[in-house]
Design a protein around this motif. Structure first.
Motif, PDB file in Angstrom:
ATOM      1  N   MET A 257     -35.169  -2.095 -54.732  1.00  0.00           N
ATOM      2  CA  MET A 257     -35.783  -1.015 -53.949  1.00  0.00           C
ATOM      3  C   MET A 257     -36.164  -1.529 -52.567  1.00  0.00           C
ATOM      4  N   ASP A 258     -36.625  -2.770 -52.492  1.00  0.00           N
ATOM      5  CA  ASP A 258     -36.971  -3.358 -51.194  1.00  0.00           C
ATOM      6  C   ASP A 258     -35.731  -3.401 -50.287  1.00  0.00           C
ATOM      7  N   ALA A 259     -34.602  -3.832 -50.874  1.00  0.00           N
ATOM      8  CA  ALA A 259     -33.350  -3.873 -50.096  1.00  0.00           C
ATOM      9  C   ALA A 259     -33.006  -2.483 -49.560  1.00  0.00           C
TER      10      ALA A 259
ATOM     11  N   VAL B 193     -35.082   0.004 -49.047  1.00  0.00           N
ATOM     12  CA  VAL B 193     -36.067   0.407 -48.036  1.00  0.00           C
ATOM     13  C   VAL B 193     -35.749  -0.242 -46.683  1.00  0.00           C
ATOM     14  N   HIS B 194     -35.299  -1.490 -46.695  1.00  0.00           N
ATOM     15  CA  HIS B 194     -34.944  -2.135 -45.416  1.00  0.00           C
ATOM     16  C   HIS B 194     -33.898  -1.292 -44.681  1.00  0.00           C
ATOM     17  N   SER B 195     -32.892  -0.834 -45.419  1.00  0.00           N
ATOM     18  CA  SER B 195     -31.850  -0.017 -44.781  1.00  0.00           C
ATOM     19  C   SER B 195     -32.397   1.337 -44.355  1.00  0.00           C
TER      20      SER B 195
ATOM     21  N   VAL C  61     -43.293   2.129 -44.430  1.00  0.00           N
ATOM     22  CA  VAL C  61     -43.279   1.660 -45.829  1.00  0.00           C
ATOM     23  C   VAL C  61     -43.729   0.203 -45.846  1.00  0.00           C
ATOM     24  N   HIS C  62     -43.254  -0.577 -44.870  1.00  0.00           N
ATOM     25  CA  HIS C  62     -43.639  -1.987 -44.838  1.00  0.00           C
ATOM     26  C   HIS C  62     -45.072  -2.189 -44.345  1.00  0.00           C
ATOM     27  N   SER C  63     -45.550  -1.338 -43.433  1.00  0.00           N
ATOM     28  CA  SER C  63     -46.962  -1.451 -43.026  1.00  0.00           C
ATOM     29  C   SER C  63     -47.884  -1.180 -44.219  1.00  0.00           C
TER      30      SER C  63
ATOM     31  N   HIS D  44     -46.327  -6.944 -56.309  1.00  0.00           N
ATOM     32  CA  HIS D  44     -45.087  -7.542 -55.831  1.00  0.00           C
ATOM     33  C   HIS D  44     -44.590  -6.728 -54.631  1.00  0.00           C
ATOM     34  N   HIS D  45     -44.066  -7.420 -53.610  1.00  0.00           N
ATOM     35  CA  HIS D  45     -43.685  -6.715 -52.376  1.00  0.00           C
ATOM     36  C   HIS D  45     -42.704  -5.565 -52.636  1.00  0.00           C
ATOM     37  N   GLY D  46     -41.678  -5.841 -53.413  1.00  0.00           N
ATOM     38  CA  GLY D  46     -40.668  -4.811 -53.660  1.00  0.00           C
ATOM     39  C   GLY D  46     -41.243  -3.624 -54.422  1.00  0.00           C
TER      40      GLY D  46
ATOM     41  N   ALA E  17     -44.312  -2.683 -54.350  1.00  0.00           N
ATOM     42  CA  ALA E  17     -45.181  -1.971 -53.405  1.00  0.00           C
ATOM     43  C   ALA E  17     -44.365  -1.012 -52.529  1.00  0.00           C
ATOM     44  N   THR E  18     -43.220  -1.477 -52.041  1.00  0.00           N
ATOM     45  CA  THR E  18     -42.395  -0.588 -51.196  1.00  0.00           C
ATOM     46  C   THR E  18     -41.889   0.601 -52.010  1.00  0.00           C
ATOM     47  N   ALA E  19     -41.528   0.338 -53.268  1.00  0.00           N
ATOM     48  CA  ALA E  19     -40.982   1.410 -54.108  1.00  0.00           C
ATOM     49  C   ALA E  19     -42.026   2.494 -54.381  1.00  0.00           C
TER      50      ALA E  19
HETATM   51 ZN    ZN Z   1     -39.323  -5.685 -47.535  1.00  0.00          ZN
END
Ligand code: ZN
Length: 384
Positions: free
Chosen positions: A196-198, A200-202, A264-266, A278-280, A282-284
């Motif tokens: 999901m993190d990947a 979100v980056h895109s 999303v990253h802020s 976990h970072h990923g 959290a973004t999800a």
């Molecule tokens: Zn990230």
């Protein structure tokens, strides 16, 4: 006005790629690397697949096999000490974001004076990064962070009181050695979170209010690959096509995020130190709330995201944008990821601190709709 961008990372990709490590070290002139990895990879046998070829070729190395999760000044200084005492001339980072970012910080501090805080991207610290750095081979074992192919490191620093981003073109690893076999053993929840993190980056790159048409192309490809392969990789970790697809999706996300990230990253950045997420993951959890916040300001990009994830094209852009949010929610439900912050252990009383730190985090500045503290607070609450 001009814009600066580049895609310089050298990538060696394929099943068994890790066996090429000795030859790749020779090519980089690295004779005694510092190998950085975490405890799970050391005990789970993944580390042995990297050190095995080194032993065969009698390449000596120093090692830290219990790199701290989410680097701090203390953990970085410890690694720098091992690097110097070990007489190392380069870094091999094996793992997810933590070994990668620790490796980048070691390269930076072995070639530039302390303190680390002066290189803070939020204070334009990247301009102080001017010297060449020792070589680095990044070997990802998750498919998410993209740190193997980007110029950023994230470290928690007492001087800034937050997760601090340090960014410089010269911090891009000399080589990303991408071997999908190393991700086969990743548990479903971690596959889901990092994947999901990947994605979100895109996504954040695609809707970011910046000029970088090449990154937009990468972002579309990254989202499409996540739509095709993420749920498959979560459900069957041995699905070779899905694992390879997600590793490429992570690289696409890494390339795309050179344009920018977003709210999303802020929101996610403080959730790790304050609440232990976990970072990923959290973004999800916060992603749908940010998409909804952007429904008007980024409707065309959200519509594209929906189509890239497999939604049939629809006549109305606004309708297509809404469908993209629902599509992401549906994807998330198929994976072992909490759908609300409260289910991930976040307490309502933590919102003021989370909001303050999220606002200080500069990622949201690239969002097409400006984010005031009250907006960020609302997005936290909507995700709760
Ligand atoms: Zn990230």
């Amino acid at each position: 006005m001009t814009e600066e961008f580049s895609y310089p990372t050298r990538i060696v990709f394929g099943e068994g790629a890790v066996r090429e490590l000795p030859e790749q070290l020779a090519r980089l002139g690295m004779k005694r690397p510092l190998v950085l990895t975490d405890r799970g990879l050391a005990s789970g046998g993944v580390l042995a697949r990297v050190t095995g070829p080194l032993h065969e070729e009698r390449i000596s190395y120093a090692i830290i096999d219990d790199v701290a999760v989410d680097p701090t000044l203390e953990s970085v200084e410890f690694a720098l000490g091992v690097y110097r005492q070990g007489g190392c001339d380069g870094v091999v980072s094996l793992g997810g974001g933590s070994p990668m970012d620790t490796g980048k910080a070691v390269r930076l501090l072995s070639s530039h004076p302390p303190p680390l805080a002066q290189y803070d991207w939020a204070r334009d610290g990247g301009r102080l990064i001017t010297h060449p750095m020792p070589p680095m081979v990044a070997i990802p074992t998750t498919a998410g962070t993209g740190s193997e192919a980007n110029r950023n490191l994230v470290v928690s620093l007492p001087e800034t009181g937050r997760k601090t981003i340090i960014s410089s073109q010269s911090m891009v690893p000399s080589l990303a050695l991408c071997d999908p076999e190393l991700t086969y053993g990743m548990p479903p929840w971690l596959t889901a979170g990092t994947g999901m993190d990947a994605m979100v980056h895109s996504m954040e790159a695609l809707w970011a209010n910046r000029f970088h048409p090449l990154a937009d192309g990468m972002a579309r490809k990254g989202i499409e690959l996540c739509g095709k392969f993420l749920v498959r990789a979560v459900k069957d970790g041995q699905d070779r096509e899905a694992r390879a697809g997600m590793m490429i999706a992570a690289l696409a996300g890494a390339a795309a995020m050179q344009k920018a990230l977003g709210p999303v990253h802020s929101l996610a950045h403080p959730l790790t130190p304050v609440c232990g997420l976990h970072h990923g993951v959290a973004t999800a959890v916060v992603l749908p709330a940010v998409m909804e916040f952007n429904l008007d300001a980024a409707a065309p990009q959200l519509a594209e995201i929906g189509v890239a994830l497999g939604e049939p094209p629809c006549g109305s852009v606004d309708e297509a944008a809404k469908r993209a949010v629902e599509r992401v929610r549906a994807m998330r439900q198929e994976m072992p990821i909490p759908s609300r912050l409260r289910d991930a252990g976040v307490k309502e009383c933590q919102f003021p601190l989370l909001t303050e730190k999220a606002f200080q985090d500069t990622c949201h500045l690239a969002n097409p709709r400006p984010c005031a503290p009250a907006d960020l607070d609302l997005m936290f609450r909507a995700s709760w």
